[in-house]
Design a protein around this motif. Structure first.
Motif, PDB file in Angstrom:
ATOM      1  N   ALA A  72       0.741  -1.081   0.016  1.00  0.00           N
ATOM      2  CA  ALA A  72       0.198  -0.107   0.072  1.00  0.00           C
ATOM      3  C   ALA A  72       0.951   1.225  -0.097  1.00  0.00           C
ATOM      4  O   ALA A  72       0.589   2.292  -0.515  1.00  0.00           O
ATOM      5  N   SER A  73       1.851   1.386   1.024  1.00  0.00           N
ATOM      6  CA  SER A  73       2.587   2.432   1.123  1.00  0.00           C
ATOM      7  C   SER A  73       3.620   2.749  -0.045  1.00  0.00           C
ATOM      8  O   SER A  73       3.664   4.011  -0.642  1.00  0.00           O
ATOM      9  N   LYS A 255      12.302   3.639 -11.206  1.00  0.00           N
ATOM     10  CA  LYS A 255      12.220   3.444 -12.837  1.00  0.00           C
ATOM     11  C   LYS A 255      10.894   3.123 -13.254  1.00  0.00           C
ATOM     12  O   LYS A 255      10.720   1.947 -13.577  1.00  0.00           O
ATOM     13  N   THR A 256       9.626   3.736 -12.852  1.00  0.00           N
ATOM     14  CA  THR A 256       8.572   3.015 -13.479  1.00  0.00           C
ATOM     15  C   THR A 256       7.293   3.971 -13.494  1.00  0.00           C
ATOM     16  O   THR A 256       7.257   4.982 -12.805  1.00  0.00           O
ATOM     17  N   GLU A 257       6.287   3.808 -14.457  1.00  0.00           N
ATOM     18  CA  GLU A 257       5.071   4.700 -14.320  1.00  0.00           C
ATOM     19  C   GLU A 257       3.834   3.910 -13.664  1.00  0.00           C
ATOM     20  O   GLU A 257       2.871   4.339 -13.558  1.00  0.00           O
ATOM     21  N   GLU A 258       4.128   2.756 -13.301  1.00  0.00           N
ATOM     22  CA  GLU A 258       2.952   1.788 -12.710  1.00  0.00           C
ATOM     23  C   GLU A 258       3.145   1.622 -11.176  1.00  0.00           C
ATOM     24  O   GLU A 258       3.946   1.036 -10.740  1.00  0.00           O
ATOM     25  N   ALA A 259       2.227   2.494 -10.395  1.00  0.00           N
ATOM     26  CA  ALA A 259       2.524   2.781  -9.086  1.00  0.00           C
ATOM     27  C   ALA A 259       2.284   1.326  -8.409  1.00  0.00           C
ATOM     28  O   ALA A 259       3.091   0.785  -7.540  1.00  0.00           O
ATOM     29  N   ALA A 260       1.286   0.752  -8.877  1.00  0.00           N
ATOM     30  CA  ALA A 260       0.863  -0.698  -8.234  1.00  0.00           C
ATOM     31  C   ALA A 260       2.155  -1.738  -8.697  1.00  0.00           C
ATOM     32  O   ALA A 260       2.085  -2.547  -7.794  1.00  0.00           O
ATOM     33  N   ARG A 261       2.780  -1.694  -9.640  1.00  0.00           N
ATOM     34  CA  ARG A 261       3.892  -2.704 -10.081  1.00  0.00           C
ATOM     35  C   ARG A 261       4.856  -2.441  -8.749  1.00  0.00           C
ATOM     36  O   ARG A 261       5.582  -3.598  -8.209  1.00  0.00           O
ATOM     37  N   GLU A 262       5.328  -1.292  -8.293  1.00  0.00           N
ATOM     38  CA  GLU A 262       6.215  -1.071  -7.488  1.00  0.00           C
ATOM     39  C   GLU A 262       5.758  -1.652  -6.069  1.00  0.00           C
ATOM     40  O   GLU A 262       6.377  -1.856  -5.135  1.00  0.00           O
ATOM     41  N   GLY A 263       4.237  -1.320  -5.705  1.00  0.00           N
ATOM     42  CA  GLY A 263       3.946  -1.891  -4.565  1.00  0.00           C
ATOM     43  C   GLY A 263       3.993  -3.300  -4.542  1.00  0.00           C
ATOM     44  O   GLY A 263       4.384  -3.846  -3.449  1.00  0.00           O
ATOM     45  N   ASN A 388       1.260   7.495   9.149  1.00  0.00           N
ATOM     46  CA  ASN A 388       1.399   6.750   7.844  1.00  0.00           C
ATOM     47  C   ASN A 388       0.064   5.697   7.536  1.00  0.00           C
ATOM     48  O   ASN A 388      -0.450   5.759   6.461  1.00  0.00           O
ATOM     49  N   ILE A 389      -0.108   4.962   8.563  1.00  0.00           N
ATOM     50  CA  ILE A 389      -1.362   4.067   8.693  1.00  0.00           C
ATOM     51  C   ILE A 389      -2.676   5.012   8.506  1.00  0.00           C
ATOM     52  O   ILE A 389      -3.545   4.599   7.876  1.00  0.00           O
ATOM     53  N   ILE A 390      -2.822   6.108   9.281  1.00  0.00           N
ATOM     54  CA  ILE A 390      -3.854   6.798   9.289  1.00  0.00           C
ATOM     55  C   ILE A 390      -4.241   7.357   7.672  1.00  0.00           C
ATOM     56  O   ILE A 390      -5.203   7.115   7.195  1.00  0.00           O
ATOM     57  N   GLY A 391      -3.102   7.816   7.228  1.00  0.00           N
ATOM     58  CA  GLY A 391      -3.213   8.076   5.588  1.00  0.00           C
ATOM     59  C   GLY A 391      -3.409   7.026   4.955  1.00  0.00           C
ATOM     60  O   GLY A 391      -4.045   7.360   3.811  1.00  0.00           O
ATOM     61  N   SER A 396      -6.692   4.380   0.873  1.00  0.00           N
ATOM     62  CA  SER A 396      -6.902   2.931   0.458  1.00  0.00           C
ATOM     63  C   SER A 396      -7.765   2.727  -0.540  1.00  0.00           C
ATOM     64  O   SER A 396      -7.575   1.645  -1.334  1.00  0.00           O
ATOM     65  N   PRO A 397      -8.947   3.349  -0.853  1.00  0.00           N
ATOM     66  CA  PRO A 397      -9.716   3.071  -1.968  1.00  0.00           C
ATOM     67  C   PRO A 397      -9.169   3.580  -3.443  1.00  0.00           C
ATOM     68  O   PRO A 397      -9.158   2.816  -4.259  1.00  0.00           O
ATOM     69  N   LEU A 398      -7.965   4.417  -3.320  1.00  0.00           N
ATOM     70  CA  LEU A 398      -7.307   4.887  -4.508  1.00  0.00           C
ATOM     71  C   LEU A 398      -6.128   3.740  -4.675  1.00  0.00           C
ATOM     72  O   LEU A 398      -6.051   3.183  -6.046  1.00  0.00           O
ATOM     73  N   ILE A 399      -5.755   2.985  -3.728  1.00  0.00           N
ATOM     74  CA  ILE A 399      -4.741   2.060  -3.895  1.00  0.00           C
ATOM     75  C   ILE A 399      -5.516   0.983  -4.473  1.00  0.00           C
ATOM     76  O   ILE A 399      -4.927   0.230  -5.549  1.00  0.00           O
TER      77      ILE A 399
END
Length: 419
Positions: A72-73, A255-263, A388-391, A396-399
């Motif tokens: 997530a983070s 080096k990525t444009e895919e946020a979920a990939r790095e997660g 961090n966890i509050i944020g 979380s819906p965006l993640i």
């Protein structure tokens, strides 16, 4: 996504034209160099010495949930990072708390949490990411020869110079050092631990039975199941830093444009760090009986060194070298985390001030009592999880949206492969 994560780490999806500073593999090794360290060697020994063998179960459970919070983070870190015109990347909880929560209509809360996180991150960098490391390096070297404890100021000075030599170069130099250092030190440590485990393989089932029975009966010094659970969770958090948000700072430079990939890549961190390496340390400490030695109670690196030395004559020397490498790699990565937090609060003009401060704290840690260092380190690093966890919960819906979109495209075969 475990298998896909390995493919990404291997570079199959690395697009050389993607924005960022370092590859997925280097981002992971930079983050792992901060987490694979004395938490895995000294922290596990402290957990079992004070909480009993059952503390290991709680460390593993925490790590499994930690894989999700790390995903997530680090997804958020790519979504809300800043890329400067010169290509330099800054990111992490400070940025996604401020920008992400503002998008959700919580501007003042976002800014408050971001500033709080940055302040705690600087404290965590100077404490757990620095003083604790140099302190435990000295403990490990002291187990080999009393010379090192007599001349602790000299060891502190040498460590300070070595850390300063790398951190002046920024994330690219840090990533180059850690991408070589982390695999080497992990292999050296894992091979030594595996040798001890395999030579006592007949006793391993009994040790696991002991670990699981004590996890729920609670013979901890602190008393009961709650005592064991708290010790295990605390030491696991100190070990893999999942939920704390620190690794998101390293992963934001990928080096990525895919946020979920790095997660998905980041998720492997707690698995390697806690489920594999901490379990090995725990088995070595349990199989050799070092955790029962009253003289070693509350000791971290010393207990693990005694366990290795009891099983393999001279292994405490190898362990001392591994501990020095672990501590060194942790310090240079945490300096980067602290530096990014400092830059967020005070701008890039005063970064040299933080670097000099960090190098000074390396020396201070080597000549300070362990109890004081551990209390300060725990307080700072665990407190980082609060903003961090509050944020993370608010965002979380965006993640979820990013992750589902990415996974759908992957399943449909729409992802371009480069190898």
């Amino acid at each position: 996504a475990f298998g896909h994560s390995i493919d990404v780490i291997r570079g199959i999806y690395d697009d050389p034209d993607d924005p960022g500073e370092i590859s997925h593999f280097k981002a992971l090794t930079s983050a792992l160099s901060a987490t694979i360290g004395l938490g895995n060697i000294a922290g596990v020994a402290v957990a079992i010495g004070t909480g009993g063998p059952g503390a290991l179960v709680w460390m593993i459970l925490t790590a499994i949930f930690g894989m999700s919070s790390k995903l997530a983070s680090c997804t958020l870190a790519i979504m809300y990072r800043n890329i400067h015109p010169d290509g330099r990347v800054v990111g992490g909880p400070m940025y996604y708390l401020e920008k992400g929560l503002e998008e959700r209509g919580f501007k003042s809360l976002g800014r408050t949490l971001a500033v709080l996180f940055a302040m705690l991150c600087i404290g965590g960098a100077l404490g757990g990411g620095n003083m604790f490391q140099s302190n435990q390096t000295l403990e490990a070297l002291g187990a080999v020869s009393p010379f090192f404890k007599t001349y602790n100021w000299l060891i502190g000075l040498v460590l300070a110079v070595l850390v300063g030599a790398v951190v002046i170069g920024g994330i690219q130099r840090i990533a180059n050092v850690t991408s070589r250092l982390v695999p080497t030190m992990c292999i050296l440590y894992v091979v030594s631990a595996l040798f001890i485990i395999l030579t006592n393989i007949s006793e391993v089932p009994a040790m696991f039975a002991l670990v699981f029975s004590e996890a729920f009966t609670g013979q901890a010094v602190e008393g009961g199941v709650l005592g064991v659970a708290i010790i295990g969770i605390t030491r696991a958090a100190f070990s893999n830093e999942a939920g704390i948000g620190s690794a998101a700072i390293a992963h934001s430079a990928a080096k990525t444009e895919e946020a979920a990939r790095e997660g998905i890549v980041a998720m492997i961190g707690p698995f390697i760090d806690t489920i594999v390496i901490c379990t090995m340390t725990a088995l070595v400490v349990l199989l050799t009986g070092a955790y029962k030695d009253p003289a070693l109670q509350g000791k971290g690196a010393e207990m693990t060194a005694a366990a290795f030395g009891a099983a393999i004559p001279g292994a405490e020397v190898v362990l001392a070298i591994v501990i020095c490498l672990f501590a060194y790699s942790t310090m240079i990565s945490w300096e980067y985390y602290g530096e990014r937090a400092w830059e967020y609060l005070f701008g890039s003009g005063s970064l040299l001030v933080f670097r000099l401060l960090f190098v000074a704290f390396v020396f201070i840690g080597a000549v300070t009592l362990l109890a004081n260092v551990i209390s300060f380190s725990d307080m700072m690093i665990l407190s980082m999880a609060f903003p961090n966890i509050i944020g993370g919960i608010i965002l979380s819906p965006l993640i979820k949206e990013r992750l589902q979109n990415y996974w759908g495209r992957l399943q449909r075969g729409e992802m371009q492969r480069f190898k």
